[in-house]
Design a protein around this motif. Structure first.
Motif, PDB file in Angstrom:
ATOM      1  N   ASP A 190       0.835  -1.212   0.000  1.00 30.19           N
ATOM      2  CA  ASP A 190       0.000   0.000   0.000  1.00 30.19           C
ATOM      3  C   ASP A 190       0.867   1.258   0.000  1.00 30.19           C
ATOM      4  N   GLY A 191       2.016   1.208  -0.655  1.00 32.40           N
ATOM      5  CA  GLY A 191       2.865   2.391  -0.736  1.00 32.40           C
ATOM      6  C   GLY A 191       3.997   2.374   0.269  1.00 32.40           C
ATOM      7  N   GLU A 192       4.463   3.575   0.608  1.00 34.29           N
ATOM      8  CA  GLU A 192       5.609   3.718   1.511  1.00 34.29           C
ATOM      9  C   GLU A 192       5.392   4.888   2.464  1.00 34.29           C
ATOM     10  N   SER A 193       6.095   4.835   3.581  1.00 34.91           N
ATOM     11  CA  SER A 193       6.144   5.942   4.540  1.00 34.91           C
ATOM     12  C   SER A 193       7.599   6.287   4.780  1.00 34.91           C
ATOM     13  N   ASP A 194       7.874   7.556   4.979  1.00 31.01           N
ATOM     14  CA  ASP A 194       9.216   7.991   5.349  1.00 31.01           C
ATOM     15  C   ASP A 194       9.213   8.257   6.847  1.00 31.01           C
ATOM     16  N   VAL A 195      10.036   7.491   7.569  1.00 27.68           N
ATOM     17  CA  VAL A 195      10.128   7.642   9.016  1.00 27.68           C
ATOM     18  C   VAL A 195      11.592   7.918   9.358  1.00 27.68           C
ATOM     19  N   ARG A 196      11.870   9.131   9.795  1.00 27.08           N
ATOM     20  CA  ARG A 196      13.238   9.552  10.138  1.00 27.08           C
ATOM     21  C   ARG A 196      14.234   9.259   9.018  1.00 27.08           C
ATOM     22  N   GLY A 197      13.826   9.496   7.799  1.00 27.43           N
ATOM     23  CA  GLY A 197      14.715   9.293   6.659  1.00 27.43           C
ATOM     24  C   GLY A 197      14.812   7.867   6.173  1.00 27.43           C
TER      25      GLY A 197
END
Length: 186
Positions: free
Chosen positions: A129-136
């Protein structure tokens, strides 16, 4: 001249007083229920976090600095019966559950097990379901529409991290962002 009936006057007075009493009781009940907060039992997961740090053959992580409203509700550690310093016979895994500020459930899991099996289990077989950016760092998103279950996944060579639950991606990202490496006890 109208006929005065004392019974009618008494009944009307009682009805008016009873109506006022009912309104006062209802108002008090609403005020009391609004002031009561739901009490969610909290667990102390520090012993499991320390055991994970001392047993896991990978770099362990633990949530730190979560905002107010995050309540740890469950902690399950499987060490494969290994003692600290021993190589575990089974993959070491830890799952830590939380009640979120939005009254949802979120959990963090870390394991050295086969990644796809662990992701499917923690993510309840959700699809990409896509991507998330968490602390780079890029975390893969998974979503199980049937169960409204979302997951964020981060993998390295040694372990797989999964943050999942019926919380929305923003709350899951808060939990993922709080994960910090534990220093090994020497």
């Amino acid at each position: 001249m109208s006929d005065y009936n004392r019974a009618d006057a008494t009944f009307g007075g009682y009805a008016a007083v009873l109506g006022v009493i009912v309104l006062v009781v209802l108002a008090m009940a609403m005020i009391v229920s609004a002031r009561q907060e739901e009490h969610i039992p909290s667990v102390d997961y520090t012993a499991d976090a320390a055991a994970l740090r001392d047993t896991a053959p990978y770099e362990s992580r633990v949530p730190r600095g979560l905002p107010e409203g995050w309540v740890p509700t469950s902690s399950t550690l499987e060490t494969g019966d290994a003692l600290p310093g021993e190589e575990p016979a089974e993959p070491v895994r830890w799952v830590l559950g939380f009640a979120t500020p939005e009254d949802r459930h979120a959990e963090f899991g870390i394991s050295g097990a086969e990644p796809q099996e662990f992701i499917a289990e923690m993510g309840r077989n959700g699809g990409p379901d896509g991507e998330s950016d968490v602390r780079g760092e890029t975390w893969e998103r998974y979503y199980n529409e049937t169960e409204t279950w979302r997951s964020l996944v981060n993998r390295d060579e040694e372990a797989t991290l999964v943050v999942s639950g019926n919380a929305g991606y923003p709350e899951l990202e808060v939990l993922a962002e709080s994960l910090e490496t534990q220093e090994n006890a020497e």
